[in-house]
Design an enzyme around this catalytic site. Structure first.
Site, mmCIF file in Angstrom:
data_model
loop_
_atom_site.group_PDB
_atom_site.id
_atom_site.type_symbol
_atom_site.label_atom_id
_atom_site.label_comp_id
_atom_site.label_asym_id
_atom_site.label_seq_id
_atom_site.Cartn_x
_atom_site.Cartn_y
_atom_site.Cartn_z
ATOM 1 N N ASP A 110 0.427 -3.463 -4.746
ATOM 2 C CA ASP A 110 0.408 -2.477 -3.668
ATOM 3 C C ASP A 110 -0.530 -1.354 -4.082
ATOM 4 O O ASP A 110 -0.943 -1.272 -5.246
ATOM 5 C CB ASP A 110 1.826 -1.936 -3.429
ATOM 6 C CG ASP A 110 1.875 -0.844 -2.366
ATOM 7 O OD1 ASP A 110 1.289 -1.050 -1.291
ATOM 8 O OD2 ASP A 110 2.481 0.213 -2.607
ATOM 9 N N SER A 111 -0.824 -0.482 -3.148
ATOM 10 C CA SER A 111 -1.677 0.659 -3.455
ATOM 11 C C SER A 111 -0.975 1.684 -4.337
ATOM 12 O O SER A 111 -1.616 2.592 -4.857
ATOM 13 C CB SER A 111 -2.130 1.335 -2.157
ATOM 14 O OG SER A 111 -1.018 1.850 -1.452
ATOM 15 N N CYS A 134 1.581 -4.626 0.658
ATOM 16 C CA CYS A 134 0.970 -3.430 1.225
ATOM 17 C C CYS A 134 0.449 -3.791 2.605
ATOM 18 O O CYS A 134 -0.336 -4.739 2.745
ATOM 19 C CB CYS A 134 -0.167 -2.962 0.318
ATOM 20 S SG CYS A 134 -1.157 -1.606 0.982
ATOM 21 N N CYS A 149 4.994 -0.083 6.769
ATOM 22 C CA CYS A 149 4.449 0.381 5.494
ATOM 23 C C CYS A 149 5.563 0.232 4.481
ATOM 24 O O CYS A 149 6.713 0.600 4.766
ATOM 25 C CB CYS A 149 3.999 1.842 5.591
ATOM 26 S SG CYS A 149 3.477 2.552 4.007
#
Length: 271
Positions: free
Chosen positions: A12-13, A75, A185
């Site tokens: 994920d970010s 993500c 999200c």
């Protein structure tokens, strides 16, 4: 040929994808997990699609090169930016967060009015809107909630300020009379109590994290790569491209005692 003993790669970010990792651990407690949080480049939401794609594929290359048996893009921004590229690029199953949540929302809605909230990158990509296009008799209202990620990354998941922000973001969804809301999200499940309060108890919240974990179970079962119950105890490796200490503090909110140490990722390894 992949081995059932190989780990599942998740990225994920930042820390939001840990909601997916947590759900995978809960549903598949025997599986080894390697998680990379790209905190050195994230959050991805404000970035351009080409920038997101470049960062995501660099991490995907690293995880696949390390022998993961499945790659989970935990993500929404990255899923919308690079899913097709990833599936063409890698020889392992690639699981993303959008379609599993869409399927659940379609099954859950009673009036056909479904809301989606996500980062600006996710909403402007129309990834969710396009995914819902095949569903009959649905009306989609999509709203970008960019500052939600900032609050979660700061560890602020309750209070008057974030509730006021939520009420402002969610007002168009209330006007549209949605009865089902996709948390588009992976940071947003940490705000689910607050979002439920703002939307009302009659609105069903769909977590992309829970639905993605179910998809991982389905995929590994289908290709016969579930880790045997009599295998050695599962190991979980957590890495961050940014400050590992800051990642560890915030990640504990997502994983609790499951979280061990967080290892730094040297920039030369992912490029």
């Amino acid at each position: 040929m992949n081995s059932p003993l190989a780990p599942v790669g998740v990225f994920d970010s930042g820390v939001g994808g840990l909601t997916v990792a947590r759900a995978i651990i809960d549903q598949l407690p025997d599986e080894d997990i390697v998680y990379v949080g790209d905190t050195g480049n994230g959050p991805y939401g404000p970035l351009t699609i080409p920038e997101i794609r470049a960062h995501a594929l660099a991490i995907g290359d690293d995880l696949v090169g390390r022998g993961v048996k499945a790659l989970v893009i935990a993500c929404n921004s990255a899923s919308s930016a690079c899913l097709r590229d990833a599936r063409e690029r890698y020889q392992v199953p690639v699981v993303e967060v959008i379609l599993p949540a869409v399927r659940r929302a379609v099954a859950a809605t009673r009036n056909g009015r479904i809301g989606v909230i996500g980062t600006r990158a996710t909403i402007t990509s129309h990834a969710y809107q396009d995914a819902f296009a095949a569903a009959r008799d649905t009306e989609i209202t999509a709203v970008a909630c960019p500052r939600f990620v900032d609050f979660v990354e700061l560890g602020v998941t309750s209070g008057r300020q974030v509730l006021g922000l939520a009420q402002g973001y969610l007002e168009p969804l209330q006007r549209a009379e949605v009865d089902t809301l996709v948390l588009g999200c992976t940071h947003y499940p940490l705000l689910s109590g607050l979002i439920q309060l703002a939307m009302g108890e009659n609105v069903t919240l769909v977590s992309s994290a829970e639905e993605t974990a179910k998809e991982v179970v389905r995929v590994l079962t289908e290709i016969d790569l579930l880790r045997p119950h009599d295998a050695p105890p599962a190991t979980r490796i957590f890495e961050a491209t940014g400050d590992p200490e800051a990642f560890t503090k915030l990640a504990a909110r997502f994983l609790g005692p499951v979280l061990g140490g967080v290892q730094p990722v040297h920039p030369s390894r992912i490029h």
